[in-house]
Design a protein around this motif. Structure first.
Motif, mmCIF file in Angstrom:
data_model
loop_
_atom_site.group_PDB
_atom_site.id
_atom_site.type_symbol
_atom_site.label_atom_id
_atom_site.label_comp_id
_atom_site.label_asym_id
_atom_site.label_seq_id
_atom_site.Cartn_x
_atom_site.Cartn_y
_atom_site.Cartn_z
ATOM 1 N N SER A 451 -40.534 55.389 56.214
ATOM 2 C CA SER A 451 -39.593 54.693 57.183
ATOM 3 C C SER A 451 -39.606 53.348 56.459
ATOM 4 O O SER A 451 -40.470 52.763 55.798
ATOM 5 C CB SER A 451 -39.896 54.665 58.370
ATOM 6 O OG SER A 451 -40.221 55.867 58.831
ATOM 7 N N ARG A 452 -38.364 52.784 56.731
ATOM 8 C CA ARG A 452 -38.337 51.374 56.542
ATOM 9 C C ARG A 452 -38.869 50.374 57.724
ATOM 10 O O ARG A 452 -38.957 50.995 58.743
ATOM 11 C CB ARG A 452 -36.725 50.893 56.389
ATOM 12 C CG ARG A 452 -35.905 51.303 55.275
ATOM 13 C CD ARG A 452 -34.504 50.812 55.154
ATOM 14 N NE ARG A 452 -34.023 50.478 53.649
ATOM 15 C CZ ARG A 452 -33.516 51.258 53.216
ATOM 16 N NH1 ARG A 452 -33.163 52.539 53.657
ATOM 17 N NH2 ARG A 452 -33.036 51.086 51.878
ATOM 18 N N ILE A 453 -39.671 49.424 57.243
ATOM 19 C CA ILE A 453 -40.102 48.536 58.110
ATOM 20 C C ILE A 453 -39.399 47.197 58.017
ATOM 21 O O ILE A 453 -39.395 46.646 56.909
ATOM 22 C CB ILE A 453 -41.765 48.321 58.056
ATOM 23 C CG1 ILE A 453 -42.369 49.563 58.021
ATOM 24 C CG2 ILE A 453 -42.225 47.400 58.840
ATOM 25 C CD1 ILE A 453 -43.918 49.708 57.684
ATOM 26 N N LEU A 454 -38.687 46.659 59.222
ATOM 27 C CA LEU A 454 -37.776 45.732 59.059
ATOM 28 C C LEU A 454 -38.096 44.589 60.244
ATOM 29 O O LEU A 454 -39.040 44.962 61.258
ATOM 30 C CB LEU A 454 -36.302 46.046 59.442
ATOM 31 C CG LEU A 454 -35.569 47.087 58.572
ATOM 32 C CD1 LEU A 454 -34.515 47.735 59.313
ATOM 33 C CD2 LEU A 454 -35.339 46.388 57.267
ATOM 34 N N GLN A 455 -37.736 43.336 60.019
ATOM 35 C CA GLN A 455 -38.014 42.349 60.987
ATOM 36 C C GLN A 455 -36.705 41.648 61.222
ATOM 37 O O GLN A 455 -36.153 41.291 59.940
ATOM 38 C CB GLN A 455 -38.945 41.257 60.299
ATOM 39 C CG GLN A 455 -39.099 40.046 61.335
ATOM 40 C CD GLN A 455 -39.732 40.000 62.549
ATOM 41 O OE1 GLN A 455 -41.011 40.321 62.692
ATOM 42 N NE2 GLN A 455 -38.878 40.113 63.684
ATOM 43 N N ALA A 456 -36.080 41.973 62.355
ATOM 44 C CA ALA A 456 -34.623 41.095 62.518
ATOM 45 C C ALA A 456 -34.903 39.894 63.748
ATOM 46 O O ALA A 456 -35.377 40.138 64.423
ATOM 47 C CB ALA A 456 -33.951 41.936 62.993
ATOM 48 N N VAL A 457 -34.588 38.728 63.339
ATOM 49 C CA VAL A 457 -34.880 37.564 63.996
ATOM 50 C C VAL A 457 -33.385 37.015 64.620
ATOM 51 O O VAL A 457 -32.696 36.687 63.676
ATOM 52 C CB VAL A 457 -35.543 36.563 63.473
ATOM 53 C CG1 VAL A 457 -35.799 35.373 64.200
ATOM 54 C CG2 VAL A 457 -36.918 37.080 63.064
ATOM 55 N N CYS A 458 -33.348 36.660 65.732
ATOM 56 C CA CYS A 458 -32.143 36.110 66.245
ATOM 57 C C CYS A 458 -32.564 34.710 67.216
ATOM 58 O O CYS A 458 -33.043 34.967 68.367
ATOM 59 C CB CYS A 458 -31.195 36.879 67.264
ATOM 60 S SG CYS A 458 -29.727 36.049 67.633
ATOM 61 N N SER A 459 -32.454 33.517 66.600
ATOM 62 C CA SER A 459 -32.950 32.438 67.299
ATOM 63 C C SER A 459 -32.157 31.240 66.939
ATOM 64 O O SER A 459 -31.983 31.293 65.427
ATOM 65 C CB SER A 459 -34.371 32.288 67.133
ATOM 66 O OG SER A 459 -34.918 30.954 67.656
ATOM 67 N N PRO A 460 -31.884 30.281 67.692
ATOM 68 C CA PRO A 460 -31.603 30.263 68.929
ATOM 69 C C PRO A 460 -30.328 30.743 69.501
ATOM 70 O O PRO A 460 -29.292 31.033 68.704
ATOM 71 C CB PRO A 460 -31.799 28.606 69.138
ATOM 72 C CG PRO A 460 -30.890 28.243 68.233
ATOM 73 C CD PRO A 460 -31.016 29.108 67.000
ATOM 74 N N ILE A 461 -30.487 31.055 70.864
ATOM 75 C CA ILE A 461 -29.008 31.165 71.317
ATOM 76 C C ILE A 461 -28.394 30.074 71.769
ATOM 77 O O ILE A 461 -26.876 29.738 71.427
ATOM 78 C CB ILE A 461 -29.124 31.993 72.945
ATOM 79 C CG1 ILE A 461 -29.918 33.332 72.722
ATOM 80 C CG2 ILE A 461 -27.802 32.285 73.540
ATOM 81 C CD1 ILE A 461 -30.322 33.925 73.844
#
Length: 583
Positions: A451-461
């Motif tokens: 499987s793919r191992i991913l990191q997705a970040v959303c910062s800041p609102i």
């Protein structure tokens, strides 16, 4: 008799195929009724430090249904307000459709300042408000099944002028803790500032939400180290702050995270539902005792939670309260919390999502620097080096997963085990969803199979880095930082990570709210920001900042090889870019 006002809410929290949880704060003891589809459900309020709350459990709904609802307080309609804009869509409950692929929005770090020219100049346009206005107009894609807030929904240590006016009206702001929050009353007002904006209030009334705290919900660098904790505990105000912070978090955020079955096992909730006296239940003393115990004995309560959406599992991890700060046994997660996570990190799902406020995979340069700093603080270069390491840790916020190497390596091995199919059928992705760092990006672990191992970040609102800090952050995170960071980490004998990863998208520093969708083409991610046209600061337009699709890995494909599927990226203008992965 004048009915009690609706102070906050309604907030639509946990929703599944047949039930929903609706949370409110009202101005006095009352009976709260939710009406939908010619049925009604009700709850009595409970009190905490002079504030009054109710959580109404709505059940017996039809799967895959969308049902408008209203809220009454003591027999008088409180939501929608009869005086509200008739063009605003009604609040509704959309129950889960069995077998429907998951769609969710996520993000972190949102300050509560006015939506004015000045507020937008200092804090940027609120991406959540732009998203809410877009949904009101009906221009958005289909609604998410969930909006996941990954920490710092309130800033207890960095307050706005509005919040400071409230503080000044009740105590001397020149005395500790100054402009920071002191007690439950101030937390209650801060949540009111955060959630009472009309557009966002409507959004939270119609989209299910889940939440987890991060440091600013309590204080910057919360539980960074033993010395940090000792410094706080030596103050005259910390004990009241931590009790108020955790107590208010349980009421305003955590209670709605739980399913009806999970709430039924919560002792505080049991006290609420078992209360049958005519007088309103005052939970203040019990809640404060609970919060104090949760701080002193993290094993006494679990803030993490897990939800399954058919073939997608979402695990949301507490990376603050459950830390072990003992210098010779430091861990981001205690043994009990690690075992709980280990039990839930299994295959058999199409996607395994792990929500953690702190990015599990930092940019590689920052990862090495934090792992070096941990070794330094633990005495790798002697007492002077330890003092320097601790100073850097607190001064530069070096207290993510990388700074707790024992926990990082344990979870990395779990992720690889799942991705390799050793814990049941391997999912398409193991994806970490995070916030905190005030820039957004996507990283992927270099793997030749599984499987793919991913990191997705959303910062800041809504709380962007000052422009002067963006360049330094990018330099520390990328460019030459990775090889130099690896060298300094090896100089203090930090073992190499169990795998390597690289950035595949970003960074970008806009205020954003991200979306994730399981599609036929793969896992689709997008980030949206708000744009002000002219002087219309109250009505920002939603703008796509970035989008990408991570396709399924073909059997035997090798990242960077001829058979490797490509990540399909799109720019805001719609230009299609194809970028192959490198090993």
């Amino acid at each position: 008799m004048t009915p009690a006002p609706l102070v906050l809410g309604p907030m639509l929290r946990y929703v599944d195929e047949t039930s929903a949880s609706i949370w409110v704060e009202v101005g006095a003891a009352a009976r709260v009724v939710v009406r939908a589809a010619r049925r009604s459900w009700e709850a009595r309020t409970f009190a905490v430090h002079g504030h009054h709350y109710a959580l109404v459990e709505v059940d017996g709904l039809a799967p895959a249904s969308v049902t408008a609802y209203t809220v009454e307080i003591d027999g008088h309609r409180a939501w929608p307000d009869p005086r509200s804009d008739p063009d605003v869509p009604p609040s509704s409950i959309a129950t889960r459709t069995p077998g429907k692929p998951l769609r969710l929005a996520f993000g972190s770090c949102r300050t509560s300042v006015p939506h004015t020219e000045e507020g937008n100049r200092t804090h940027g346009v609120d991406a959540m408000r732009a998203y809410a206005l877009d949904r009101m107009k009906g221009d958005s894609p289909p609604r998410p099944d969930l909006i996941l807030f990954l920490g710092d929904q309130v800033y207890a240590d960095s307050t706005s002028e509005e919040m400071q006016q409230f503080i000044r009206a009740r105590r001397d702001i020149e005395e500790d803790p100054g402009t920071e929050l002191k007690d439950y009353e101030e937390y209650a007002h801060l949540y009111k500032l955060a959630w009472s904006d009309s557009a966002n209030r409507w959004l939270l009334s119609t989209l299910p939400s889940a939440m987890i705290f991060d440091d600013h919900d309590i204080r910057d660098d919360w539980n960074a180290s033993t010395s940090w904790k000792q410094e706080m505990e030596a103050t005259s105000w910390w004990q009241e702050r931590i009790v108020a912070g955790l107590a208010s978090y349980w009421v305003y955020q955590h209670l709605g995270n739980l399913s009806p079955e999970q709430r039924a096992e919560d002792r505080l909730w049991q006290r609420i539902v078992d209360h049958h006296d005519d007088a309103e239940l005052d939970l203040s003393e019990e809640l404060d005792t609970f919060a104090d115990r949760a701080d002193k004995d993290p094993a006494s309560y679990r803030w993490s939670y897990c939800r399954d959406f058919d073939d997608t599992r979402l695990i949301v991890v507490d990376s603050r309260v459950s830390r072990v700060l003992t210098p010779d046994a430091r861990a981001l997660l205690s043994e009990e919390e690690t075992a709980w996570l280990d039990d839930r990190m299994v295959g058999g799902f199409r996607h395994l999502l792990v929500g953690t406020s702190l990015p599990f995979l930092l940019p590689l340069g920052l990862h090495h620097i934090e792992s070096w700093d941990e070794a330094l603080a633990q005495g790798a270069w002697g007492a002077r080096g330890a003092r320097l390491g601790e100073k850097l840790r607190q001064g530069m916020d070096l207290e993510h997963w990388a700074a707790f190497q024992n926990s990082f390596r344990a979870v990395a091995l779990m992720a690889m085990d799942v991705a390799d199919g050793n814990r049941g059928p391997a999912p398409e992705t193991v994806t970490f969803l995070s916030g905190d760092v005030h820039f957004s990006y996507v990283a992927e672990v270099d793997r030749t199979s599984g499987s793919r191992i991913l990191q997705a970040v959303c910062s800041p609102i809504r709380n962007p880095l000052p422009r002067l800090l963006r360049s330094s952050t990018a330099i520390l995170s990328y460019t030459v930082a990775a090889p130099l960071g690896a060298l300094v980490a090896r100089s203090v004998k930090v073992p190499d990570p169990p795998f390597r990863w690289q950035n595949i998208r970003g960074p970008w520093f806009d205020n954003n709210l991200a979306s994730l969708e399981d599609t036929a083409d793969g896992l689709t991610l997008s980030w949206h920001s708000g744009t002000v046209d002219g002087d219309d600061h109250l009505n920002p337009r939603l703008t796509e900042v970035a989008a990408m699709t991570v396709p399924r890995r073909e059997s035997g494909a090798v990242p960077g090889g001829d058979a490797a599927p490509e990540a399909v990226l799109s720019t805001p203008r719609g230009t299609r870019i194809r970028r192959g992965r490198r090993q």
